[in-house]
Design a protein around this motif. Structure first.
Motif, PDB file in Angstrom:
ATOM      1  N   LEU A 165       0.744  -1.117  -0.037  1.00 27.63           N
ATOM      2  CA  LEU A 165       0.097   0.015   0.049  1.00 27.63           C
ATOM      3  C   LEU A 165       0.895   1.288  -0.143  1.00 27.63           C
ATOM      4  O   LEU A 165       0.177   2.437   0.365  1.00 27.63           O
ATOM      5  CB  LEU A 165      -0.856   0.331   1.207  1.00 27.63           C
ATOM      6  CG  LEU A 165      -1.794  -1.240   1.495  1.00 27.63           C
ATOM      7  CD1 LEU A 165      -3.164  -0.876   2.376  1.00 27.63           C
ATOM      8  CD2 LEU A 165      -2.633  -1.337  -0.029  1.00 27.63           C
ATOM      9  N   GLU A 166       2.221   1.293  -0.444  1.00 24.22           N
ATOM     10  CA  GLU A 166       3.025   2.422  -0.324  1.00 24.22           C
ATOM     11  C   GLU A 166       2.482   3.413  -1.515  1.00 24.22           C
ATOM     12  O   GLU A 166       2.505   4.674  -1.174  1.00 24.22           O
ATOM     13  CB  GLU A 166       4.315   1.859  -0.910  1.00 24.22           C
ATOM     14  CG  GLU A 166       4.335   1.232  -2.245  1.00 24.22           C
ATOM     15  CD  GLU A 166       6.053   0.625  -2.443  1.00 24.22           C
ATOM     16  OE1 GLU A 166       6.694   1.605  -2.720  1.00 24.22           O
ATOM     17  OE2 GLU A 166       5.874  -0.669  -2.514  1.00 24.22           O
ATOM     18  N   PRO A 182      -7.640   1.714  -0.886  1.00 25.05           N
ATOM     19  CA  PRO A 182      -7.454   0.355  -1.117  1.00 25.05           C
ATOM     20  C   PRO A 182      -8.774  -0.339  -0.858  1.00 25.05           C
ATOM     21  O   PRO A 182      -9.291  -0.007   0.144  1.00 25.05           O
ATOM     22  CB  PRO A 182      -6.251   0.076  -0.445  1.00 25.05           C
ATOM     23  CG  PRO A 182      -6.392   1.038   0.903  1.00 25.05           C
ATOM     24  CD  PRO A 182      -7.106   2.304   0.482  1.00 25.05           C
ATOM     25  N   THR A 183      -8.827  -1.608  -1.551  1.00 25.49           N
ATOM     26  CA  THR A 183      -9.823  -2.564  -1.350  1.00 25.49           C
ATOM     27  C   THR A 183      -9.003  -3.932  -0.996  1.00 25.49           C
ATOM     28  O   THR A 183      -8.164  -4.436  -1.572  1.00 25.49           O
ATOM     29  CB  THR A 183     -10.903  -2.581  -2.522  1.00 25.49           C
ATOM     30  OG1 THR A 183     -11.679  -1.508  -2.701  1.00 25.49           O
ATOM     31  CG2 THR A 183     -11.987  -3.757  -2.255  1.00 25.49           C
ATOM     32  N   PHE A 229      -4.503  -3.196   8.981  1.00 24.37           N
ATOM     33  CA  PHE A 229      -3.407  -1.949   8.361  1.00 24.37           C
ATOM     34  C   PHE A 229      -4.148  -1.293   7.184  1.00 24.37           C
ATOM     35  O   PHE A 229      -3.984  -0.207   7.191  1.00 24.37           O
ATOM     36  CB  PHE A 229      -2.351  -2.836   7.732  1.00 24.37           C
ATOM     37  CG  PHE A 229      -1.337  -1.845   6.867  1.00 24.37           C
ATOM     38  CD1 PHE A 229      -0.645  -0.909   7.660  1.00 24.37           C
ATOM     39  CD2 PHE A 229      -1.083  -2.005   5.622  1.00 24.37           C
ATOM     40  CE1 PHE A 229       0.315  -0.102   6.928  1.00 24.37           C
ATOM     41  CE2 PHE A 229      -0.354  -1.176   5.060  1.00 24.37           C
ATOM     42  CZ  PHE A 229       0.353  -0.109   5.763  1.00 24.37           C
ATOM     43  N   PHE A 230      -4.843  -2.175   6.530  1.00 23.28           N
ATOM     44  CA  PHE A 230      -5.680  -1.349   5.326  1.00 23.28           C
ATOM     45  C   PHE A 230      -6.688  -0.486   6.204  1.00 23.28           C
ATOM     46  O   PHE A 230      -6.731   0.539   5.296  1.00 23.28           O
ATOM     47  CB  PHE A 230      -6.488  -2.638   4.670  1.00 23.28           C
ATOM     48  CG  PHE A 230      -6.017  -3.388   3.448  1.00 23.28           C
ATOM     49  CD1 PHE A 230      -6.470  -3.237   2.172  1.00 23.28           C
ATOM     50  CD2 PHE A 230      -4.433  -3.857   3.542  1.00 23.28           C
ATOM     51  CE1 PHE A 230      -5.901  -3.707   1.154  1.00 23.28           C
ATOM     52  CE2 PHE A 230      -3.992  -4.403   2.474  1.00 23.28           C
ATOM     53  CZ  PHE A 230      -4.660  -4.520   1.499  1.00 23.28           C
ATOM     54  N   HIS A 231      -7.490  -0.913   7.126  1.00 26.13           N
ATOM     55  CA  HIS A 231      -8.183   0.138   7.863  1.00 26.13           C
ATOM     56  C   HIS A 231      -7.513   1.302   8.175  1.00 26.13           C
ATOM     57  O   HIS A 231      -7.941   2.525   8.024  1.00 26.13           O
ATOM     58  CB  HIS A 231      -8.602  -0.664   8.887  1.00 26.13           C
ATOM     59  CG  HIS A 231     -10.005   0.207   9.739  1.00 26.13           C
ATOM     60  ND1 HIS A 231     -11.099  -0.139   9.462  1.00 26.13           N
ATOM     61  CD2 HIS A 231      -9.795   1.120  10.598  1.00 26.13           C
ATOM     62  CE1 HIS A 231     -11.949   0.747  10.012  1.00 26.13           C
ATOM     63  NE2 HIS A 231     -11.010   1.687  11.076  1.00 26.13           N
ATOM     64  N   SER A 232      -6.240   1.243   8.691  1.00 23.68           N
ATOM     65  CA  SER A 232      -5.549   2.593   9.049  1.00 23.68           C
ATOM     66  C   SER A 232      -5.200   3.370   8.007  1.00 23.68           C
ATOM     67  O   SER A 232      -5.013   4.496   7.907  1.00 23.68           O
ATOM     68  CB  SER A 232      -4.223   2.141   9.777  1.00 23.68           C
ATOM     69  OG  SER A 232      -3.215   1.681   8.852  1.00 23.68           O
ATOM     70  N   ILE A 233      -5.053   2.842   6.794  1.00 19.83           N
ATOM     71  CA  ILE A 233      -4.833   3.508   5.421  1.00 19.83           C
ATOM     72  C   ILE A 233      -6.075   4.235   4.845  1.00 19.83           C
ATOM     73  O   ILE A 233      -5.900   4.845   4.168  1.00 19.83           O
ATOM     74  CB  ILE A 233      -4.117   2.559   4.435  1.00 19.83           C
ATOM     75  CG1 ILE A 233      -2.748   2.141   5.043  1.00 19.83           C
ATOM     76  CG2 ILE A 233      -3.706   3.518   3.005  1.00 19.83           C
ATOM     77  CD1 ILE A 233      -1.865   3.281   5.204  1.00 19.83           C
ATOM     78  N   GLY A 292     -16.485  -2.311  10.837  1.00 27.49           N
ATOM     79  CA  GLY A 292     -17.701  -1.402   9.967  1.00 27.49           C
ATOM     80  C   GLY A 292     -17.610  -1.401   8.435  1.00 27.49           C
ATOM     81  O   GLY A 292     -17.854  -0.296   7.892  1.00 27.49           O
ATOM     82  N   TRP A 293     -16.855  -2.359   7.774  1.00 28.65           N
ATOM     83  CA  TRP A 293     -16.498  -2.340   6.431  1.00 28.65           C
ATOM     84  C   TRP A 293     -17.841  -2.672   5.635  1.00 28.65           C
ATOM     85  O   TRP A 293     -18.806  -3.222   6.092  1.00 28.65           O
ATOM     86  CB  TRP A 293     -15.337  -3.311   6.012  1.00 28.65           C
ATOM     87  CG  TRP A 293     -14.033  -2.762   6.406  1.00 28.65           C
ATOM     88  CD1 TRP A 293     -13.865  -1.903   7.540  1.00 28.65           C
ATOM     89  CD2 TRP A 293     -13.035  -3.098   5.950  1.00 28.65           C
ATOM     90  NE1 TRP A 293     -12.436  -1.573   7.428  1.00 28.65           N
ATOM     91  CE2 TRP A 293     -11.775  -2.397   6.422  1.00 28.65           C
ATOM     92  CE3 TRP A 293     -12.465  -3.997   4.655  1.00 28.65           C
ATOM     93  CZ2 TRP A 293     -10.564  -2.757   6.235  1.00 28.65           C
ATOM     94  CZ3 TRP A 293     -11.143  -4.287   4.555  1.00 28.65           C
ATOM     95  CH2 TRP A 293     -10.176  -3.615   5.335  1.00 28.65           C
TER      96      TRP A 293
END
Length: 473
Positions: A165-166, A182-183, A229-233, A292-293
């Protein structure tokens, strides 16, 4: 007397259809909640070298048409021919695509992006190439410029859990007004029937999550780590591309044994693959609900149907088709199981086989709740069904069996920055259907009521539903 080709009233054949489109649909920005745009090209504000690079490279729809027209593969995906030669091969093909949506889309793409109103054919190819390439050199045709020009407020790309996710991190720091998220798409977590692919992916997951994926428990912890981590982005959407949700059962002990065997190099049987998939899909649903996605389920494709091209080009070569898999029982059990655990996230289900439209349109009504209007969505016509007839089928099925007014509308599902005309195309089809009903006396001639619904479907429902911060176009 014949009408001119692609007039401003294209598809809008009644007064109300034209009014709804002009006054309501056309004014809405774009919320592209599912696509396959490459994040690196957005992060670098990529400038495309020529018309082939932006228009044809990676476009499976056009590849399939060229193959059907007898164009040699070297002039479609080959590296021994020039970009211009491949572009010229497409221009020779376009006249053969009459009544295929590609004929409309291709002309709309040239008109809306470049202001080129020429009919696409071999004779006009040199002029089209020259005019488009000149514009592609300008800042307006960088990836940022294209997103801005098309008023794209949100883009959700499609990303593997092992991705760094850079590029998304870089995009978030840029001046781009479009919000790009991102998904989470963990398809490779299910391929226990292919140990080489599964184990390579698990090794990548181990490295990325800094967790040794040696058993089922560590697999689940590593996936949760990446989901967090995806959530944090900024991610709030997951996605799964599957033939169907299997009608199977699997205990944790059974899933652990299947995982262990796959890690040891033993391919799972079809039955055990279905069991493992069921177990993991429940785990993925619970993760989405926990944070909550929204979950997306793209169901019904049969993929990689040409061994010759698969060996030459790999996956995603444009040799996929509509499948005829059983959908109802497995999907019903899956949604009900998560609902019974109070772990059913907002979910969008996409159907690829039009024979199953009514199955999907009725399925969403089984597990709605009183907290989120339209919590379970029948997604827009996708892939082979994102053309006028397929869109009409999906809209009509949803209208007859659910609430069209709560529909979150269109997406591009594309790898191409040239695909935003598909939103215009969808909006015209929508306004044609709804406006026709008003003119026929089937819906009240109430602009606030009907126009408000059109605005909701084109943009506002998605903005409310996905809960993502939007850009300001």
């Amino acid at each position: 007397m014949a009408k001119p080709f692609l007039p401003e009233t294209f598809l809008l054949d009644t007064p109300w259809a034209r009014s709804l489109y002009k006054d309501h649909a056309a004014k809405q920005p774009i919320f592209d909640y599912h696509c396959h745009l490459p994040p690196d090209q957005i992060a670098s504000n990529h400038q495309f070298e020529n018309l082939y690079k932006i228009w044809l490279a990676g476009d499976h729809y056009k590849w399939r048409a060229m193959r059907s027209n007898g164009i040699p593969e070297d002039y479609i995906t080959g590296d021994k021919t020039s970009d211009y030669d491949k572009f010229l091969a497409w221009c020779k093909t376009v006249p053969q695509t009459l009544r295929n949506p590609l004929y409309h889309w291709s002309h709309l793409e040239l008109r809306r992006y470049f202001g080129i109103n020429l009919v696409i054919n071999e004779a006009n190819a040199p002029k089209i190439w020259k005019l488009a390439n000149a514009k592609l050199k300008t800042k307006a045709f960088s990836t940022h410029g294209i997103l801005t020009k098309n008023r794209v407020n949100v883009v959700c790309t499609t990303d593997d859990p092992v991705d760094s996710l850079e590029h998304h991190i870089a995009i978030a720091k840029s001046k781009l007004k479009t919000r790009v998220y991102p998904t989470f798409r963990p398809d490779k977590a299910l391929v226990v029937n292919s140990p080489a692919v599964f184990n390579a992916w698990c090794d990548q997951l181990s490295a990325r999550a800094n967790i040794d994926v040696k058993d089922l428990d560590s697999l689940l912890r590593a996936i949760d780590n990446r989901h967090e981590f995806f959530h944090s982005i900024g991610a709030r959407v997951s996605d799964h591309g599957m033939e169907n949700i299997p009608d199977a059962d699997c205990t944790e002990k059974e899933a652990a044994a299947i995982f262990k065997a796959a890690r040891a190099g033993k391919a799972a049987s079809p039955e055990n693959t279905a069991r493992f998939t069921w177990f993991m899909m429940l785990a993925f649903g619970r993760l989405d609900a926990k944070r909550g996605w929204t979950k997306q389920l793209h169901l019904g494709a049969i993929r990689n149907n040409n061994t010759r091209l698969l060996k030459r080009l790999g996956a995603d070569a444009g040799v996929d088709s509509i499948g005829d898999f059983p959908q109802a029982r497995g999907l019903a059990r899956y949604l009900d199981r998560l609902d019974s655990e109070n772990a059913l996230p907002k979910t969008v289900i996409y159907n690829l086989n039009p024979a199953d439209n009514y199955v999907f349109a009725t399925m969403i009504g089984n597990v709605q709740d009183d907290l989120t209007p339209g919590k379970i969505q029948f997604g827009s016509g996708w892939w082979f069904l994102d053309q006028a007839e397929g869109m009409k089928w999906q809209i009509n099925a949803l209208s007859q069996l659910g609430l069209l007014s709560r529909f979150v509308g269109m997406l591009t599902d594309s790898r191409s920055f040239m695909s935003y005309v598909r939103h215009e195309y969808f909006r015209r089809v929508l306004c044609k259907l709804v406006g026709g009903d008003v003119d026929a006396g089937l819906i009240p001639a109430d602009k606030k009521l009907v126009g408000g619904m059109i605005e909701d479907i084109c943009y506002k429902n998605a903005k409310r539903y996905f809960g993502l911060e939007t850009g300001n176009m």
